[in-house]
Enzyme design. Structure first.
Site, PDB file in Angstrom:
ATOM      1  N   TYR A   1      -0.957  -3.822  -7.060  1.00 58.29           N
ATOM      2  CA  TYR A   1      -0.807  -4.496  -5.764  1.00 58.29           C
ATOM      3  C   TYR A   1      -2.153  -4.522  -5.013  1.00 58.29           C
ATOM      4  O   TYR A   1      -2.840  -3.495  -4.915  1.00 58.29           O
ATOM      5  CB  TYR A   1       0.266  -3.794  -4.899  1.00 58.29           C
ATOM      6  CG  TYR A   1       0.194  -4.301  -3.477  1.00 58.29           C
ATOM      7  CD1 TYR A   1       0.686  -5.567  -3.157  1.00 58.29           C
ATOM      8  CD2 TYR A   1      -0.468  -3.583  -2.494  1.00 58.29           C
ATOM      9  CE1 TYR A   1       0.538  -6.082  -1.887  1.00 58.29           C
ATOM     10  CE2 TYR A   1      -0.618  -4.090  -1.205  1.00 58.29           C
ATOM     11  CZ  TYR A   1      -0.113  -5.333  -0.913  1.00 58.29           C
ATOM     12  OH  TYR A   1      -0.279  -5.851   0.331  1.00 58.29           O
TER      13      TYR A   1
ATOM     14  N   SER B   1      -1.282  -3.057  11.148  1.00 54.35           N
ATOM     15  CA  SER B   1      -0.826  -4.060  10.186  1.00 54.35           C
ATOM     16  C   SER B   1       0.445  -4.716  10.724  1.00 54.35           C
ATOM     17  O   SER B   1       1.260  -4.050  11.368  1.00 54.35           O
ATOM     18  CB  SER B   1      -0.505  -3.385   8.845  1.00 54.35           C
ATOM     19  OG  SER B   1      -1.595  -2.598   8.443  1.00 54.35           O
TER      20      SER B   1
ATOM     21  N   ARG C   1       1.880 -12.284  -0.337  1.00 54.00           N
ATOM     22  CA  ARG C   1       0.527 -12.544   0.186  1.00 54.00           C
ATOM     23  C   ARG C   1      -0.080 -13.837  -0.323  1.00 54.00           C
ATOM     24  O   ARG C   1       0.305 -14.350  -1.377  1.00 54.00           O
ATOM     25  CB  ARG C   1      -0.400 -11.396  -0.262  1.00 54.00           C
ATOM     26  CG  ARG C   1       0.009 -10.027   0.238  1.00 54.00           C
ATOM     27  CD  ARG C   1      -0.486  -9.809   1.631  1.00 54.00           C
ATOM     28  NE  ARG C   1      -0.030  -8.556   2.205  1.00 54.00           N
ATOM     29  CZ  ARG C   1      -0.707  -7.900   3.142  1.00 54.00           C
ATOM     30  NH1 ARG C   1      -1.860  -8.345   3.591  1.00 54.00           N
ATOM     31  NH2 ARG C   1      -0.218  -6.802   3.668  1.00 54.00           N
TER      32      ARG C   1
ATOM     33  N   LYS D   1      -9.512  -2.156   1.689  1.00 56.19           N
ATOM     34  CA  LYS D   1      -9.198  -0.963   2.493  1.00 56.19           C
ATOM     35  C   LYS D   1      -9.956   0.263   1.991  1.00 56.19           C
ATOM     36  O   LYS D   1     -10.422   1.078   2.787  1.00 56.19           O
ATOM     37  CB  LYS D   1      -7.698  -0.692   2.462  1.00 56.19           C
ATOM     38  CG  LYS D   1      -6.837  -1.849   2.923  1.00 56.19           C
ATOM     39  CD  LYS D   1      -7.095  -2.211   4.359  1.00 56.19           C
ATOM     40  CE  LYS D   1      -6.077  -3.240   4.848  1.00 56.19           C
ATOM     41  NZ  LYS D   1      -6.354  -3.680   6.208  1.00 56.19           N
TER      42      LYS D   1
ATOM     43  N   ARG E   1       0.860  -1.185   0.000  1.00 55.41           N
ATOM     44  CA  ARG E   1       0.000   0.000   0.000  1.00 55.41           C
ATOM     45  C   ARG E   1       0.897   1.237   0.000  1.00 55.41           C
ATOM     46  O   ARG E   1       1.993   1.220   0.537  1.00 55.41           O
ATOM     47  CB  ARG E   1      -0.887   0.029   1.245  1.00 55.41           C
ATOM     48  CG  ARG E   1      -2.015  -0.981   1.206  1.00 55.41           C
ATOM     49  CD  ARG E   1      -2.965  -0.785   2.370  1.00 55.41           C
ATOM     50  NE  ARG E   1      -2.381  -1.158   3.637  1.00 55.41           N
ATOM     51  CZ  ARG E   1      -1.926  -0.319   4.553  1.00 55.41           C
ATOM     52  NH1 ARG E   1      -1.993   0.978   4.371  1.00 55.41           N
ATOM     53  NH2 ARG E   1      -1.421  -0.764   5.682  1.00 55.41           N
TER      54      ARG E   1
ATOM     55  N   ASP F   1      -9.540  -9.151   9.435  1.00 55.64           N
ATOM     56  CA  ASP F   1      -9.009  -7.814   9.109  1.00 55.64           C
ATOM     57  C   ASP F   1     -10.010  -6.670   9.307  1.00 55.64           C
ATOM     58  O   ASP F   1      -9.622  -5.603   9.740  1.00 55.64           O
ATOM     59  CB  ASP F   1      -8.519  -7.818   7.650  1.00 55.64           C
ATOM     60  CG  ASP F   1      -7.620  -6.637   7.322  1.00 55.64           C
ATOM     61  OD1 ASP F   1      -6.796  -6.263   8.166  1.00 55.64           O
ATOM     62  OD2 ASP F   1      -7.755  -6.086   6.207  1.00 55.64           O
TER      63      ASP F   1
HETATM   64  C1  OXD Z   1      -2.970  -4.171   6.031  1.00 55.45           C
HETATM   65  C2  OXD Z   1      -3.551  -5.351   5.363  1.00 55.45           C
HETATM   66  O1  OXD Z   1      -2.005  -3.597   5.513  1.00 55.45           O
HETATM   67  O2  OXD Z   1      -4.492  -5.927   5.943  1.00 55.45           O
HETATM   68  O3  OXD Z   1      -3.471  -3.791   7.097  1.00 55.45           O
HETATM   69  O4  OXD Z   1      -3.127  -5.690   4.249  1.00 55.45           O
HETATM   70 MN    MN Z   2      -5.235  -4.845   7.618  1.00 58.26          MN
END
Ligand code: OXD
Ligand code: MN
Length: 593
Positions: free
Chosen positions: A197, A248, A376, A206, A69, A277
């Site tokens: 990504y 995170s 991931r 998010k 991110r 999450d």
């Molecule tokens: C984060 C994720 O960065 O869940 O929080 O990917």
């Molecule tokens: Mn997260």
């Protein structure tokens, strides 16, 4: 697939700008997904893995400059700057639309635009919110099929309504200099360009389920939080639910899928995962706070996931999974990452697509890693061995306790309980994590990350705190609020608490407090356990170590208080008076004023 003119007009407008060669609607069918997988494999976008060992699993590599991110390039575009607040990057909506329109113009020439109708939450449930993502990436389509509920039924549920989140994503040139992740909360719109990504392009996650949803939650009287949800089952079958927010990389996925230590397992205790999450929370008609996980899968960090740290996550990734930026093991066409086991493959390709020589791997030099540290897995929630039977319950689960936590070397004790909702909101607002300093025992740099939402609140942080306080007034029977710290260090810089499954011992104390079954000691920061109330049976720890873990380091707190003042000043004018009063009361209890 739909006659909804709001949807059709918007797609036409976006297509006129991005100029794709064709438009394909994603219907959620397995046949269509299979065709897309085949197409992605034929172009090299994905690699089909060993179908006997890893059925329906694929590998993808992102561009080398596009692996995480990008908070610096993430914007909240409200018409008034002050509504985005001091913590978010802001751009005027007109400026953002104009800047990004230039980047989007013709960006899908020679490509296909996929139209993904998706739901966050169970379609037609009270919690559900709908979105449509337009993207030119098959990888995005296949990930969205795992992470959200996609299909024609979403369009049916939407009917003629304009009430959907409009997401536009184009890979363009994956140009870092022109990468933007932009939110227009007042227009229900998300624009993402020049990235491939996950966190930047799976717009349901998010961007929608936290940033846009937090904005909607404030407007509509509910909450969108960066929280895992777990259910702890007692031997008599009763299950209590906990929502827990950690920044995170603090082990949310591991806690959500915790395996109870033997002393509990043998008595019949179990832990069930509802989410790892994100939680959406609403006040139920019974006066309790109810939560759903709006997602449908896990986008988890691979490195460090192993049989010991998280056997449930590992099992979840054994089928129907997309791996991103991990090592490709050419010996048997499977995958590998640092921390999976002690057998790195001799014949392998690293996350950059280069031949990887594991003998050159040096733990302290990230550049020698075979898998990117933020590599991931995207895996289906229903493939998780400990998925809760309430996962698909549209009503969600009632939350007994909210738990906040971060990485603190000294300051925070293993666990403490806030005095009430207002004080608990204060505890969440001062959440922080320390970067792990290399020198033994050294205290790292403190980053304040309120409610683990610093990068994810879609509006002013002070208003967000005020919304928490408001919600407290609307919940007749609110959850109790706690703070935990699994990461306390001894003077040599070693973790004192074993963590992982043993964290259940702390959750048991938390739930005992919620049920008024156990006492506590009042300290300047809140209630901490009596050391003997943390069950250490079967652990190689003495009660004195528990005392040390539970001790409140008043000097460290005194230092922390000035950092909290600085942070509140940064958040600005809208920090609620109630929280400033809580800070003053803490200072008084610490003997500072
Ligand atoms: C984060 C994720 O960065 O869940 O929080 O990917
Ligand atoms: Mn997260």
């Amino acid at each position: 697939m739909t006659k909804n003119q709001h949807v059709l007009n918007w797609i036409n407008e976006m297509a006129a700008m991005t100029q794709p060669d064709k438009i394909v609607w994603i219907d959620g069918s397995e046949e269509q997904a299979e065709q897309l997988r085949a197409e992605a494999c034929s172009t090299g976008e994905m690699i089909k893995l060993n179908q006997e060992l890893l059925p329906n699993c694929y590998l993808h590599r992102t561009a080398i400059n596009d692996v995480a991110r990008v908070e610096g390039r993430t914007f909240i575009c409200t018409s008034k700057k002050e509504d985005a607040g001091n913590i978010n990057n802001w751009m005027a909506p007109a400026e953002a639309y104009s800047k990004l329109s230039k980047l989007y113009t013709g960006a899908m020439k020679g490509r296909t635009m996929y139209v993904i109708p998706y739901s966050m939450g169970i379609v037609n449930s009270d919690f559900a919110k709908y979105g449509i993502e337009l993207t030119d990436s098959i990888y995005v389509v296949l990930n969205m099929l795992i992470m959200t509920r996609v299909g024609t039924n979403v369009l049916e549920a939407l009917g003629d309504s304009p009430d959907f989140i409009k997401g536009l994503h184009a890979k363009a040139d994956i140009d870092e200099e022109n990468r933007y992740i932009v939110h227009f909360p007042e227009d229900n719109t998300i624009w993402s360009v020049n990235s491939g990504y996950g966190g930047n392009v799976l717009l349901g996650k998010k961007c929608f389920a936290l940033r846009i949803a937090s904005y909607l939650g404030r407007k509509e009287g509910w909450m969108a939080e960066h929280m895992l949800i777990l259910g702890l089952e007692y031997p008599d079958g009763d299950i209590k639910y906990i929502g827990a927010a950690f920044p995170s990389a603090c082990g949310k996925t591991n806690l959500a899928m915790l395996i109870p230590p033997e002393i509990y397992k043998s008595k019949g205790y179990k832990v069930w995962c509802v989410g790892d999450d994100i939680a959406w929370l609403r006040v139920g008609s019974d006066g309790r706070l109810w939560a759903v996980n709006p997602e449908n899968g896990f986008f988890g960090v691979a490195p460090g996931t192993n049989e010991k740290s998280n056997p449930n996550a590992l099992a979840t990734t054994k089928r129907d999974t997309i791996f991103t930026n991990v090592v490709h093991n050419l010996e048997n066409n499977t995958v590998w990452w640092e921390g999976l086991d002690n057998n790195p493959p001799a014949n392998a390709i690293d996350w950059k697509g280069q031949k990887w020589d594991y003998t050159k791997y040096n733990k302290s030099d990230k550049s020698t890693c075979g898998a990117h540290p933020n590599s991931r897995f995207t895996a289906k929630a229903i493939n998780c061995p400990c998925i809760s039977k309430e996962f698909n319950n549209p009503a969600g689960v009632p939350i007994s306790a909210i738990v906040f936590g971060g990485r603190r070397a000294k300051t925070a004790p293993l666990v403490y309980q806030s005095k009430n909702w207002q004080h608990g909101t204060f505890v969440g607002s001062i959440m922080a994590s320390e970067t792990t300093a290399a020198a033994a025992g050294a205290v790292g740099v403190v980053r304040r990350d309120p409610m683990a939402m610093r990068p994810f609140v879609g509006y002013d942080m002070g208003d967000y705190f005020a919304h928490w306080l408001e919600m407290g007034k609307k919940i007749p029977n609110p959850p109790k609020i706690f703070n935990v710290n699994w990461f306390r260090l001894d003077n040599e810089g070693h973790f004192i608490w074993p963590g992982f499954g043993d964290n259940m011992r702390v959750l048991m104390w938390i739930l005992d407090r919620c049920a008024d079954k156990v006492g506590a000691v009042e300290t300047p920061i809140g209630y901490v356990p009596n050391a003997e109330d943390i069950n250490i049976e079967g652990l190689d720890l003495t009660i004195d170590t528990i005392r040390e873990l539970l001790s409140v380091d008043v000097e460290a707190w005194k230092e922390d208080v000035s950092n909290i003042h600085e942070f509140y000043n940064l958040v600005g004018d809208r920090v609620p008076a109630e929280l400033k009063e809580e800070l003053a009361a803490l200072e008084a209890r610490l003997g500072l004023i």
